[in-house]
Design a protein around this motif. Structure first.
Motif, PDB file in Angstrom:
ATOM      1  N   UNK A  43       0.828  -1.210   0.000  1.00 24.62           N
ATOM      2  CA  UNK A  43       0.000   0.000   0.000  1.00 24.62           C
ATOM      3  C   UNK A  43       0.862   1.259   0.000  1.00 24.62           C
ATOM      4  N   UNK A  44       1.946   1.231   0.763  1.00 22.57           N
ATOM      5  CA  UNK A  44       2.839   2.396   0.812  1.00 22.57           C
ATOM      6  C   UNK A  44       3.472   2.657  -0.549  1.00 22.57           C
ATOM      7  N   UNK A  45       3.944   1.586  -1.186  1.00 20.74           N
ATOM      8  CA  UNK A  45       4.564   1.733  -2.517  1.00 20.74           C
ATOM      9  C   UNK A  45       3.534   2.188  -3.537  1.00 20.74           C
ATOM     10  N   UNK A  46       2.390   1.500  -3.548  1.00 25.96           N
ATOM     11  CA  UNK A  46       1.354   1.812  -4.537  1.00 25.96           C
ATOM     12  C   UNK A  46       0.819   3.220  -4.399  1.00 25.96           C
ATOM     13  N   UNK A  47       0.585   3.644  -3.151  1.00 23.26           N
ATOM     14  CA  UNK A  47       0.073   4.995  -2.934  1.00 23.26           C
ATOM     15  C   UNK A  47       1.050   6.060  -3.390  1.00 23.26           C
ATOM     16  N   UNK A  48       2.314   5.904  -3.035  1.00 24.84           N
ATOM     17  CA  UNK A  48       3.332   6.882  -3.434  1.00 24.84           C
ATOM     18  C   UNK A  48       3.505   6.896  -4.950  1.00 24.84           C
ATOM     19  N   UNK A  49       3.540   5.685  -5.536  1.00 26.47           N
ATOM     20  CA  UNK A  49       3.774   5.599  -6.977  1.00 26.47           C
ATOM     21  C   UNK A  49       2.621   6.202  -7.771  1.00 26.47           C
ATOM     22  N   UNK A  50       1.391   5.868  -7.379  1.00 22.83           N
ATOM     23  CA  UNK A  50       0.242   6.313  -8.175  1.00 22.83           C
ATOM     24  C   UNK A  50       0.011   7.815  -8.014  1.00 22.83           C
ATOM     25  N   UNK A  51       0.034   8.290  -6.773  1.00 22.99           N
ATOM     26  CA  UNK A  51      -0.262   9.703  -6.540  1.00 22.99           C
ATOM     27  C   UNK A  51       0.942  10.586  -6.884  1.00 22.99           C
ATOM     28  N   UNK A  52       2.111  10.228  -6.350  1.00 22.13           N
ATOM     29  CA  UNK A  52       3.273  11.095  -6.509  1.00 22.13           C
ATOM     30  C   UNK A  52       3.930  11.005  -7.876  1.00 22.13           C
ATOM     31  N   UNK A  53       4.176   9.768  -8.341  1.00 20.27           N
ATOM     32  CA  UNK A  53       4.937   9.612  -9.578  1.00 20.27           C
ATOM     33  C   UNK A  53       4.061   9.675 -10.821  1.00 20.27           C
ATOM     34  N   UNK A  54       2.888   9.037 -10.755  1.00 19.70           N
ATOM     35  CA  UNK A  54       2.052   8.980 -11.955  1.00 19.70           C
ATOM     36  C   UNK A  54       1.164  10.214 -12.096  1.00 19.70           C
ATOM     37  N   UNK A  55       0.423  10.563 -11.042  1.00 15.18           N
ATOM     38  CA  UNK A  55      -0.509  11.685 -11.155  1.00 15.18           C
ATOM     39  C   UNK A  55       0.211  13.028 -11.073  1.00 15.18           C
ATOM     40  N   UNK A  56       1.077  13.201 -10.077  1.00 13.97           N
ATOM     41  CA  UNK A  56       1.737  14.495  -9.882  1.00 13.97           C
ATOM     42  C   UNK A  56       3.060  14.613 -10.643  1.00 13.97           C
ATOM     43  N   UNK A  57       3.539  13.493 -11.179  1.00 11.57           N
ATOM     44  CA  UNK A  57       4.775  13.472 -11.988  1.00 11.57           C
ATOM     45  C   UNK A  57       5.962  14.091 -11.241  1.00 11.57           C
ATOM     46  N   UNK A  58       6.111  13.663  -9.990  1.00 16.62           N
ATOM     47  CA  UNK A  58       7.187  14.186  -9.158  1.00 16.62           C
ATOM     48  C   UNK A  58       8.525  13.531  -9.507  1.00 16.62           C
TER      49      UNK A  58
END
Length: 473
Positions: A267-282
């Motif tokens: 959940x920690x990996x998925x949440x960070x990846x989806x919100x931070x990397x995919x949606x926000x493109x951090x």
């Protein structure tokens, strides 16, 4: 029946030795599968002009990591075979006997994976982009087919399904947990590849942070399928036997703990990846990417522990117990003893007091040593230290009732008494007490408890543990 001795590694339990090799192998092998897919994706990005640094990433960096993981995965794969035959040769024998054509086919795909990976590594600078993509596609397909085929065999261990009735290869391979576990492992493979890519991008010193961010955002596309993991996990759970569901849902604190570790890390990996990397493109730096990768390793370890542990008391569900004894052999061994077909002496240096404790040590090796040490990790002497001799006799005699995730005691009254004497001697080192002649009254009591326990496990195909207990009554 064929008997194979278990090599004991006290104070490490044999299962831990195998698990340490297996977890590293699974992690590396699944990364190699996902790495092939990621290479295909980035090669396509380079060919279509969507990412200007994709070719540099594929040709200059990522191929090395796939090569390393490929070699490490192959080496640890051999390590699994080696440790498995030291610990549970009967289980490996059953897997080969029933799925030898599947193994042979998997080896062919493994060979194709080697050839395609080597050709790309050796000639990628001399051939066209299209040829590179074809080689990478061949590599990715062969790697995924290895996952596909091996998963069919290891998922069969937990849910053999219709194979129990007719030993059909098709029913055994496409068992109830095959599809959810295959899809789940595929997503794990993609996730590992994406996380490793984030680490690798941070080592590319010739790129500025903006260029790295773009590569990381493209790598994050492989993490998006993680949103399906909860649904696949629930699907897998409902395909498990009822008592296996009970172990992971609280019946076994260790399995519940490791399940929570796997779920929490995912959940920690998925949440960070989806919100931070995919949606926000951090942008993600190397330290954070490495931390996420370590979390993924923890999730892999937790998931593999749960998958292995939920089979208890079997190594092949409903077919073979975790100690390599078949359920139909228990009744015979209750009459003849569990050492009738065991010609192997104890290893040199095994501490014993005499004939009775020697027999007890052999009984321990035959029935307990796959999952336990005498003293060490999961050591029986520590687990039973507060029991007196009579309590130990009764608890072991009625083992499948005392500890429902353990198989029935498969031996006669003398075997039981020898094991109790050996365990008591190991703690107390009282040679005279351990080696005194058996008392007839004690053997009769042992036999009474063995008869009361019966020779059947607490669950059979298609029924719950509670139904099995009611059936015995």
């Amino acid at each position: 029946m064929e008997v194979f001795p278990v090599n004991q590694y006290d104070p490490l339990m044999p299962g831990i030795v195998m698990a340490m090799v297996a977890i590293v192998h699974v992690f590396m092998a699944q990364f190699a599968v996902g790495g092939g897919m990621l290479l295909c994706y980035f090669q396509w990005l380079a060919m279509t002009g969507r990412c200007e640094n994709a070719r540099l990433f594929v040709h200059g960096y990522f191929k090395w990591l796939v090569l390393i993981s490929f070699v490490a995965g192959a080496a640890t794969g051999v390590g699994i075979w080696f440790t498995a035959i030291q610990v549970s040769a009967p289980t490996i024998g059953q897997m080969i006997q029933n799925f030898h054509w599947i193994w042979a086919t998997e080896y062919l795909f493994f060979l194709l994976e080697i050839i395609a990976g080597y050709l790309f590594y050796r000639y990628h600078e001399r051939i066209s982009d299209t040829a590179c993509l074809r080689l990478l596609g061949m590599y990715a397909f062969a790697a995924w087919m290895s996952l596909f085929l091996i998963n069919g065999i290891i998922s069969w261990q937990l849910t053999p399904g219709g194979w129990i009735e007719d030993q059909s290869l098709f029913a055994g391979f496409f068992n109830p947990t095959f599809w959810p576990s295959t899809l789940f492992r595929t997503i794990v493979a993609l996730t590992l590849a994406g996380l490793v890519a984030c680490v690798v991008v941070n080592t590319m010193k010739e790129l500025d942070q903006e260029a790295k961010r773009k590569l990381i955002n493209y790598a994050a596309h492989l993490l998006v399928p993680m949103v399906a993991m909860p649904f696949l996990g629930v699907w897998f759970y409902f395909m498990m036997p009822t008592d296996s569901q009970g172990w992971v849902a609280g019946g076994s604190p260790a399995m519940t703990l490791f399940l929570n570790i796997a779920v929490g890390a995912s959940l920690a990996i998925g949440g960070y990846a989806f919100v931070g990397l995919y949606l926000q493109k951090l942008y993600i730096n190397g330290a954070t990417a490495t931390l996420l990768l370590l979390l993924a390793f923890g999730a892999t370890a937790g998931g593999e522990f749960v998958r292995e542990g939920s089979r208890k008391p079997y190594s092949i569900r409903y077919w073979m117990y975790s100690n390599g004894i078949f359920p139909h052999e228990v009744a015979k061994m209750r009459e003849e003893g569990c050492l009738a077909d065991d010609p192997y002496p104890l290893r040199d240096g095994t501490p014993v007091a005499g004939e009775i404790t020697t027999r007890g040590a052999k009984v321990f090796r035959r029935q307990c040593a796959v999952c336990h040490t005498v003293s060490g990790i999961n050591g029986v002497s520590e687990l039973t230290v507060t029991w007196d001799a009579d309590q130990m006799r009764m608890n072991i005699a009625k083992l499948q009732h005392t500890k429902p995730f353990m198989p029935p005691f498969a031996g006669n009254a003398e075997d039981l008494e020898s094991l109790v004497r050996y365990l008591k001697w190991f703690d107390e080192r009282n040679d005279e007490e351990a080696e005194k002649p058996f008392e007839e009254a004690t053997l009769k009591t042992n036999q009474k408890w063995l008869d009361e326990a019966g020779t059947m496990p607490l669950s059979l195909p298609g029924e719950t543990s509670l139904q099995a207990e009611e059936g015995e009554k």
